[in-house]
Design a protein around this motif. Structure first.
Motif, PDB file in Angstrom:
ATOM      1  N   SER A  32       0.777  -1.390   0.337  1.00 28.96           N
ATOM      2  CA  SER A  32      -0.080   0.070  -0.046  1.00 28.96           C
ATOM      3  C   SER A  32       1.153   0.764   0.531  1.00 28.96           C
ATOM      4  CB  SER A  32      -1.017   0.020   1.294  1.00 28.96           C
ATOM      5  OG  SER A  32      -1.520   0.902   1.148  1.00 28.96           O
ATOM      6  N   GLU A  34       0.557   4.377   1.495  1.00 29.52           N
ATOM      7  CA  GLU A  34       0.425   4.524   2.523  1.00 29.52           C
ATOM      8  C   GLU A  34       1.281   4.259   2.719  1.00 29.52           C
ATOM      9  OE1 GLU A  34      -2.475   4.040   0.350  1.00 29.52           O
ATOM     10  OE2 GLU A  34      -2.816   6.029   0.223  1.00 29.52           O
ATOM     11  N   ARG A  35       2.176   2.942   2.933  1.00 29.11           N
ATOM     12  CA  ARG A  35       2.965   2.236   4.509  1.00 29.11           C
ATOM     13  C   ARG A  35       3.989   2.082   3.334  1.00 29.11           C
ATOM     14  NH1 ARG A  35      -0.498  -2.245   7.816  1.00 29.11           N
ATOM     15  NH2 ARG A  35       2.005  -2.228   8.625  1.00 29.11           N
ATOM     16  N   CYS A  57       3.777   6.869 -10.769  1.00 27.76           N
ATOM     17  CA  CYS A  57       1.876   7.035  -9.550  1.00 27.76           C
ATOM     18  C   CYS A  57       1.111   8.397 -10.453  1.00 27.76           C
ATOM     19  CB  CYS A  57       3.090   7.553  -8.081  1.00 27.76           C
ATOM     20  SG  CYS A  57       3.701   6.879  -7.240  1.00 27.76           S
ATOM     21  N   LYS A  63      -1.206   8.347  -4.945  1.00 29.19           N
ATOM     22  CA  LYS A  63      -0.520   9.464  -4.710  1.00 29.19           C
ATOM     23  C   LYS A  63       0.875   8.906  -4.115  1.00 29.19           C
ATOM     24  CE  LYS A  63      -0.473  11.792  -0.115  1.00 29.19           C
ATOM     25  NZ  LYS A  63      -0.973  12.040   0.652  1.00 29.19           N
ATOM     26  N   PRO A  65       4.029   7.663  -2.477  1.00 32.66           N
ATOM     27  CA  PRO A  65       4.861   7.376  -1.317  1.00 32.66           C
ATOM     28  C   PRO A  65       5.203   8.334  -0.854  1.00 32.66           C
ATOM     29  CG  PRO A  65       5.333   5.531  -3.216  1.00 32.66           C
ATOM     30  CD  PRO A  65       4.543   6.959  -3.681  1.00 32.66           C
ATOM     31  N   LEU A  66       5.074   8.613   1.124  1.00 34.51           N
ATOM     32  CA  LEU A  66       6.397   9.946   1.660  1.00 34.51           C
ATOM     33  C   LEU A  66       7.914  10.016   1.618  1.00 34.51           C
ATOM     34  CD1 LEU A  66       5.280  11.836   4.310  1.00 34.51           C
ATOM     35  CD2 LEU A  66       6.095   9.290   5.274  1.00 34.51           C
ATOM     36  N   GLU A  93       6.231  15.862  -0.224  1.00 33.23           N
ATOM     37  CA  GLU A  93       5.551  15.473   1.018  1.00 33.23           C
ATOM     38  C   GLU A  93       6.966  14.681   1.662  1.00 33.23           C
ATOM     39  OE1 GLU A  93       2.384  13.821   4.864  1.00 33.23           O
ATOM     40  OE2 GLU A  93       2.896  12.775   2.604  1.00 33.23           O
ATOM     41  N   ASN A 161       5.708   4.849  11.395  1.00 36.85           N
ATOM     42  CA  ASN A 161       4.718   4.480   9.809  1.00 36.85           C
ATOM     43  C   ASN A 161       4.277   3.771   9.762  1.00 36.85           C
ATOM     44  OD1 ASN A 161       4.475   8.262   9.579  1.00 36.85           O
ATOM     45  ND2 ASN A 161       6.906   6.875  10.446  1.00 36.85           N
TER      46      ASN A 161
END
Length: 273
Positions: A32, A34-35, A57, A63, A65-66, A93, A161
């Motif tokens: 994911s 988000e992870r 992406c 989105k 990834p961070l 981000e 996280n």
């Protein structure tokens, strides 16, 4: 995901980018977003990796990834400036990590830090690395400080996280300890998977991709630097731009602190990139 290494190395730049995209697509499907996190350094490799991942992406409607940036306590001003630039241009981000406990104990490069003054977690990390002396010098690119200043905060970030996958921009040709890496590498302490989309790129390939696709790059490379690390342990390989140097017959990492280079395998076993 298995490829024939010789075939990978012989691909032209568009073919190599396509393989990188395949690796990232598989990672985005398996983990994911988000992870997932993407390590950035302000260097040419991580920026190329970021550019490819960002494009994938966008194509997938996901989105990005961070992004994770590690402050090792002695950063070139040009790196800070470049990170801020790509953050604004690409709307990134970014989380900046640092080992405040260690950094706060030194006022400058070479200062002596007493092990007893550090947190229990940092003392345990030193023991894990086999360091038993009562004190050490604050040299951000040394083997001990690399472990404390990079690996330790990265581990904490992964745990905090709930990161399942971390993208990095290492390459097979840049360091002997990385020659046996795979595109997907399962790690422990903590449990996660490293994703390496650029393994099959050479240093020359990175520059070809940079200019072919108009990828931004740090201006330090124009001054002759070829590999960027801590300011105190990074020097120029030449007075001419990095991409104009003899990349095929000289070492990319000659300008980096050699203490770390000699024990890279040990650092990697502890979780270093």
């Amino acid at each position: 995901m298995k490829y024939d290494r010789e075939n990978l190395l012989s691909l032209d730049i568009s073919g190599k980018v396509s393989v990188s995209k395949e690796v990232i697509i598989r990672a985005l499907t398996q983990f994911s977003p988000e992870r997932t996190a993407l390590a950035i350094t302000g260097g040419k490799d991580s920026t190329a990796n970021l550019w490819i991942c960002r494009n994938v992406c966008h194509e997938m409607g996901l989105k990005l990834p961070l992004c994770m940036f590690i402050d090792e306590g002695d950063i070139f001003d040009e790196i800070v400036e470049f990170i801020k630039y790509i953050q604004e241009v690409w709307s990134l981000e970014i989380v900046s990590l640092e080992n405040k406990d260690v950094i706060s104990k030194a006022n400058g490069i070479g200062d002596i830090i007493k092990v007893s003054s550090l947190s229990d977690a940092n003392q345990a990390a030193l023991q894990e690395a086999g360091f038993t002396e009562p004190e050490f010098s604050f040299m951000p690119d040394s083997s001990i400080c690399n472990h404390l200043l990079k690996t330790v905060p990265m581990r904490e970030f992964i745990i905090l996280n709930n990161i399942d996958a971390l993208y990095t921009a290492i390459r097979w040709d840049e360091q002997i300890a990385r020659q046996d890496e795979n595109f997907f590498s399962v790690r422990t302490n903590p449990d996660h998977t490293r994703v390496h989309p650029l393994l099959h790129f050479s240093e020359r390939d990175i520059w070809i991709a940079t200019f072919t696709y108009d990828i931004p790059f740090n201006k330090l490379y124009k001054l002759g630097y070829r590999s960027l690390g801590a300011r105190c342990a990074t020097s120029r390989n030449s007075n001419i731009p990095a991409w104009m140097q003899d990349l095929e017959h000289t070492s990319e990492r000659n300008g980096r602190g050699q203490d770390k280079e000699k024990i890279m395998e040990q650092l990697r076993s502890l979780g270093y990139m």
